[in-house]
Design a protein around this motif. Structure first.
Motif, short mmCIF file in Angstrom:
data_model
loop_
_atom_site.label_atom_id
_atom_site.label_comp_id
_atom_site.label_asym_id
_atom_site.label_seq_id
_atom_site.Cartn_x
_atom_site.Cartn_y
_atom_site.Cartn_z
N GLU A 84 -1.96 -0.14 3.41
CA GLU A 84 -2.30 -0.65 4.78
C GLU A 84 -3.37 -2.01 4.96
OE1 GLU A 84 -3.23 1.39 9.19
OE2 GLU A 84 -4.41 2.00 7.45
N ARG A 85 -4.25 -2.03 4.01
CA ARG A 85 -5.09 -3.03 3.96
C ARG A 85 -4.43 -4.37 3.59
NH1 ARG A 85 -8.87 0.81 1.87
NH2 ARG A 85 -8.35 0.02 -0.31
N GLU A 86 -3.23 -4.17 2.90
CA GLU A 86 -2.77 -5.29 2.11
C GLU A 86 -1.41 -5.84 2.95
OE1 GLU A 86 -1.93 -5.20 -1.93
OE2 GLU A 86 -4.22 -4.16 -2.60
N LEU A 87 -1.40 -5.02 4.04
CA LEU A 87 0.05 -5.56 4.82
C LEU A 87 -0.30 -6.70 5.36
CD1 LEU A 87 0.88 -2.12 6.79
CD2 LEU A 87 2.37 -3.22 4.93
N LYS A 88 0.82 -7.82 5.62
CA LYS A 88 0.59 -8.91 6.21
C LYS A 88 0.62 -8.68 7.95
CE LYS A 88 2.80 -11.80 2.55
NZ LYS A 88 3.92 -12.53 2.15
N HIS A 89 1.45 -7.56 8.25
CA HIS A 89 1.37 -7.38 9.77
C HIS A 89 1.23 -6.07 10.13
CE1 HIS A 89 3.31 -11.60 9.79
NE2 HIS A 89 4.19 -11.32 8.86
N PRO A 90 -0.12 -5.71 10.11
CA PRO A 90 -0.46 -4.17 10.18
C PRO A 90 -0.41 -3.73 11.70
CG PRO A 90 -2.54 -5.44 10.12
CD PRO A 90 -1.10 -6.44 9.63
N ASP A 91 -0.46 -4.55 12.71
CA ASP A 91 -0.13 -4.48 14.10
C ASP A 91 1.30 -4.03 14.62
OD1 ASP A 91 -3.12 -4.47 13.92
OD2 ASP A 91 -3.07 -6.57 14.51
N ILE A 92 1.73 -3.07 14.08
CA ILE A 92 3.11 -2.69 14.61
C ILE A 92 3.09 -1.04 14.86
CG2 ILE A 92 4.40 -4.31 13.01
CD1 ILE A 92 4.68 -2.20 11.01
N PRO A 93 3.98 -0.77 15.76
CA PRO A 93 4.14 0.68 16.32
C PRO A 93 3.94 1.65 14.97
CG PRO A 93 5.92 -0.65 17.03
CD PRO A 93 5.33 -1.61 16.20
N LEU A 94 3.09 2.63 15.54
CA LEU A 94 2.77 3.63 14.23
C LEU A 94 3.93 4.10 13.58
CD1 LEU A 94 0.58 5.24 12.88
CD2 LEU A 94 0.77 7.04 14.86
N ASP A 95 5.02 4.49 14.05
CA ASP A 95 6.24 5.16 13.57
C ASP A 95 6.77 4.17 12.36
OD1 ASP A 95 7.51 3.92 15.59
OD2 ASP A 95 9.22 5.10 15.33
N ARG A 96 6.83 2.95 12.89
CA ARG A 96 7.41 1.95 12.04
C ARG A 96 6.68 1.87 10.69
NH1 ARG A 96 10.97 -2.40 11.11
NH2 ARG A 96 9.50 -4.45 10.27
N LYS A 97 5.17 1.94 11.00
CA LYS A 97 4.17 1.55 10.20
C LYS A 97 4.09 2.62 9.01
CE LYS A 97 0.05 -0.03 10.60
NZ LYS A 97 -1.45 -0.03 11.25
N TRP A 98 4.51 3.82 9.65
CA TRP A 98 4.65 5.06 8.80
C TRP A 98 5.61 4.97 7.99
CZ3 TRP A 98 1.20 8.51 7.25
CH2 TRP A 98 1.48 9.77 6.77
N ALA A 99 6.92 4.65 8.26
CA ALA A 99 8.07 4.55 7.43
C ALA A 99 7.89 3.39 6.28
CB ALA A 99 9.22 4.25 8.43
N MET A 100 7.23 2.09 6.90
CA MET A 100 6.94 1.34 6.03
C MET A 100 5.98 1.49 4.88
SD MET A 100 5.76 -2.57 6.96
CE MET A 100 6.81 -2.78 8.18
N LEU A 101 4.95 2.28 4.95
CA LEU A 101 3.81 2.74 4.16
C LEU A 101 4.68 3.46 3.11
CD1 LEU A 101 0.83 3.35 6.28
CD2 LEU A 101 0.96 1.54 4.94
N HIS A 102 5.52 4.43 3.64
CA HIS A 102 6.17 5.40 2.50
C HIS A 102 7.20 4.23 1.89
CE1 HIS A 102 5.04 8.76 5.00
NE2 HIS A 102 5.56 9.61 4.09
N ALA A 103 7.80 3.43 2.44
CA ALA A 103 8.76 2.86 1.57
C ALA A 103 8.03 1.80 0.56
CB ALA A 103 9.58 1.68 2.59
N ILE A 104 6.97 1.38 0.75
CA ILE A 104 6.21 0.42 -0.12
C ILE A 104 5.32 1.27 -1.09
CG2 ILE A 104 4.11 -1.30 -0.30
CD1 ILE A 104 4.80 -2.04 2.46
N HIS A 105 4.77 2.55 -0.79
CA HIS A 105 4.36 3.33 -1.67
C HIS A 105 5.20 3.67 -2.86
CE1 HIS A 105 3.12 7.73 -2.87
NE2 HIS A 105 2.15 7.07 -3.34
N THR A 106 6.59 3.85 -2.38
CA THR A 106 7.69 4.55 -3.28
C THR A 106 8.14 3.22 -4.19
OG1 THR A 106 8.35 6.16 -1.73
CG2 THR A 106 9.79 5.48 -3.70
#
Length: 469
Positions: A269-291
């Motif tokens: 989350e700290r390293e996202l270029k665009h962290p200010d996005i809707p929570l549900d989209r961010k949650w999916a994105m964090l999972h995708a990047i983590h994987t």
């Protein structure tokens, strides 16, 4: 007369109390002292009355070194003094270089001292409790473009950064540029400590933030300390945690695996270029990047507005009881604990004998046939694809024919043939919540983790992934 040698001594930042006993002893027993004239008042009390004093002004370091060798080669012991530590932007490297160039027989000893950044750190609290670096903004010896590269590297690597020589009459803009570079890579609330005349008369300390830091507060007698992503300030105390409390105070009920996953998500989350996005989209994105450890997912993840939240609502309310996958690897990656907790079944029909028979008879892929069989039994399931574009295309056909009514679609097939097209085919179904990995990238692991993001969306607000790890 002493033996022929040069002692390069760091005399600390300016206070007599910060001069080490080893340096004081060397000063008391030397035959000569060489240094910048500004430093002599700090050491005069320790010098023998008959010691030769050789002082000079700024930017005359080479001349001082030559004088030191001239006197030492006469068979005397010479102290060459540097402020702070002689090995950090001091005279030690020049003296050792000159010894080599001259082929001199003079013995050289280096005595460490307390650096200005150490003194400044102590005055501020504990800003350098973790990895740090020191950068000088003086471009007398180093080209500015190289200095700028180092600034960017330090900012991106999350180093606590001490800044030397931040500003002078002729160098007024570099500190503004440093602030600009850091603000592009660090949070605006990052603590910044400003210490002027550390250990000397007129000493001042200020703690502010990166956003509010005014470069006009600094001059050549100032050290600037910039915190990392974990640093914080309480009043005028500036602290960077080493991590002991994080180790000692793991949240109750959080096992080691989940703790690692939580920390990983925070890092992402700290390293996202665009962290200010809707929570549900961010949650999916964090999972995708983590994987995948692939921050390109910021660009490739496509979702309908509120898609993940809608999938979670349907799964948690019992409206969706089945998840269908195109291949068994996707099924294997879906969290079993979450499925059991929510009473949901994950199924793959790839090896179902009906699908095997259909594929052989009709000349289609088994994955495609498996989706046909699945739709007959679970037309309103959540469908997840991590391998076969033909299976995703088959589902699109069945939706258009009115035979399938998916409660959601996770589209992440991977490959080179019909992959991109299959993902575009899904988008027109506006009444179905969809999560898509655009382009050629995808995979079973991605499809599974995106399903997991929907299953665990109730943990998103607290950023607590991995409940079922």
């Amino acid at each position: 007369m002493n033996q022929a040698r040069i002692i390069v001594a760091g005399i600390g930042p300016g206070s007599t109390g910060d001069i080490t006993s080893a340096v004081i002893d060397a000063l008391r027993h030397c035959d000569a002292v060489v240094g910048y004239h500004y430093y002599f008042p700090f050491i005069e009390a320790y010098l023998p009355a008959d010691a030769l004093r050789i002082d000079s002004g700024m930017k005359q370091e080479r001349r001082r070194a030559e004088e030191a060798f001239r006197v030492a080669e006469e068979g005397r012991t010479v102290c060459v003094i540097s402020s702070g530590d002689a090995g950090i932007y001091g005279m030690a490297s020049l003296i050792l270089e000159m010894k080599h160039k001259r082929g001199s027989h003079v013995e050289v000893e280096v005595l460490p001292g307390i650096s200005a950044f150490q003194k400044a750190g102590a005055l501020l609290g504990a800003p350098m409790g973790h990895d740090f670096c020191v950068i000088s903004l003086s471009d007398l010896m180093t080209p500015w473009l190289l200095i700028e590269r180092r600034i960017i590297a330090a900012a991106e690597a999350d180093f606590i950064t001490a800044v030397y020589n931040p500003k002078s009459d002729s160098r007024y803009w570099q500190l503004y540029r440093l602030k600009e570079l850091f603000l592009a890579r660090r949070a605006p609330e990052t603590p910044v400590g400003i210490v002027r005349q550390a250990g000397r008369d007129g000493e001042t300390t200020t703690v502010t933030t990166l956003a509010d830091f005014d470069p006009e507060q600094a001059d050549m007698f100032t050290v600037v300390l910039i915190g990392n992503s974990q640093s914080y300030a309480v009043g005028n105390t500036f602290v960077t945690p080493r991590g002991y409390y994080r180790e000692m105070e793991r949240e109750e009920g959080v096992n080691v695996g989940q703790g690692i996953m939580i920390e990983s998500f925070r890092t992402i989350e700290r390293e996202l270029k665009h962290p200010d996005i809707p929570l549900d989209r961010k949650w999916a994105m964090l999972h995708a990047i983590h994987t995948t450890a692939d921050f390109d997912m910021e660009r490739l993840l496509w979702t309908d507005p509120g898609a993940v939240a809608e999938m979670y609502e349907r799964l948690s309310s019992g409206r969706t009881r089945t998840i269908v996958t195109d291949v068994t690897m996707v099924t294997s990656g879906i969290r079993k604990g979450a499925l059991q907790r929510m009473g949901i079944e994950a199924k793959c029909y790839l090896s179902d004998e009906r699908a095997v028979k259909m594929a052989a008879e009709k000349g289609i892929t088994r994955a495609q046939a498996g989706i046909r069989v699945a739709v007959e039994e679970h037309p309103d399931a959540l469908f997840a694809f991590g391998n076969a574009p033909t299976a995703l295309m088959e589902l699109c056909t069945l939706i258009r024919r009115g035979k399938a009514r998916p409660s959601g679609i996770v589209a992440a097939p991977v490959g080179f043939v019909h992959v991109c097209e299959s993902k575009e085919m899904v988008k027109p179904f506006t009444d179905i919540p969809k999560v898509i990995i655009e382009g050629r990238k995808g995979g079973s692991n991605l499809a599974a983790t995106l399903v997991n993001s929907a299953l665990t969306f109730n943990d998103a607000a607290q950023l607590r992934p991995g409940r079922d790890v």
